[in-house]
Enzyme design. Sequence first.
Site, short mmCIF file in Angstrom:
data_model
loop_
_atom_site.label_atom_id
_atom_site.label_comp_id
_atom_site.label_asym_id
_atom_site.label_seq_id
_atom_site.Cartn_x
_atom_site.Cartn_y
_atom_site.Cartn_z
CG ASP A 179 -2.08 0.94 1.12
OD1 ASP A 179 -2.29 1.51 0.04
OD2 ASP A 179 -2.78 1.12 2.13
CG ASN A 224 -7.02 -2.41 -6.30
OD1 ASN A 224 -6.06 -3.15 -6.10
ND2 ASN A 224 -7.42 -1.51 -5.40
#
Length: 256
Positions: A25, A73
Site C-alpha cells: 500500500d 481495485n
Amino acid sequence: MTGSVSAEIPVSADSRPRHVAIIMDGNNRWAKSRLLKGVAGHKAGVESVRAVVETCAREGVEVLTLFAFSSENWRRPKEEVSALMKLFLFALEREVRKLHRNDIRLRIIGDRSAFNATLQEHMAKAEELTRNNTRMTLVIAANYGGHWDIAQATQQVAQLVKSGELEPADITDDLIQQHLSIGDLPMPDLMIRTAGEQRISNFMLWHLAYTELYFSPVFWPDFKEEEMCKALQAYAGRQRRFGQTDDQIVAKASQQ
C-alpha cells in the site's frame, strides 16, 4: 492442486516465518507527495517487489504472497487501471526469467477472466516456466478477494455434493482448505501492510485466522530490504500462543 495442508490451527511456530503475505500500500500517496502521477508510484513499487523477493529468498522464507490488485481495485480511475495492466504485463515479461534463474516458482491467484487474453497468456507461460522451481514460491494475488476465494472454494465443494460424491456432513475445514487458491501452501505466519493503514481489505480472509499482523508506516516504494528485515525481526520477537497460556508456552520451551 498439487497437495493440501491441514486447516487445523497449529500449536507452535518457528521464529522465522514460513509464509509472508504483504498488502503493498501507498504507491499513490508516495507519488502524490512527490507531485507525480499515481502510475509513477506503481513503477517505483516494482523495485520494492524485487528487493523484498530477494530478501525473503535469502532469509529462507518458503512462500511470499503479494497483493498486487484486488477485486475492488477495478473501481479506480480507468487511466490508472490501464496503466497498472500495462505495468503488470511489463513486469511479467521482464522479471519472470530472473525468478527462474533464482529457482523461484511463480503462482498467480485470483479471477483471471477479467484480464485481457495477452495478459492471461503471459501469466500461464510464467507459471509454466517456473513450475518446478523449489527455492521459494512467489504468489501474486491479482483480481483477488478473500470473499471470492472462499466463494469459489465452496462452489467446488457444492458441486461435489450435488454429484453425490460427498454428503453435507463430509464438509470440513480441511476440505474447504483444499479448494482455496493456495490450499496446498502453508498458512501465512506474518501479514505485512505498508503505508500506515491497519486493515485487511478482503485479503486472504480464511488464511489469516492466526497470522501475526505487522503494520508499517512506510509507503511501499520505500519498503525495501531494511524495512523487510525489520518486519522479520519484529515477528521473531513475538510469542505465538495459538490459544494457549503463557505458562504453557514457557513449559513447552523448557522441554525442548
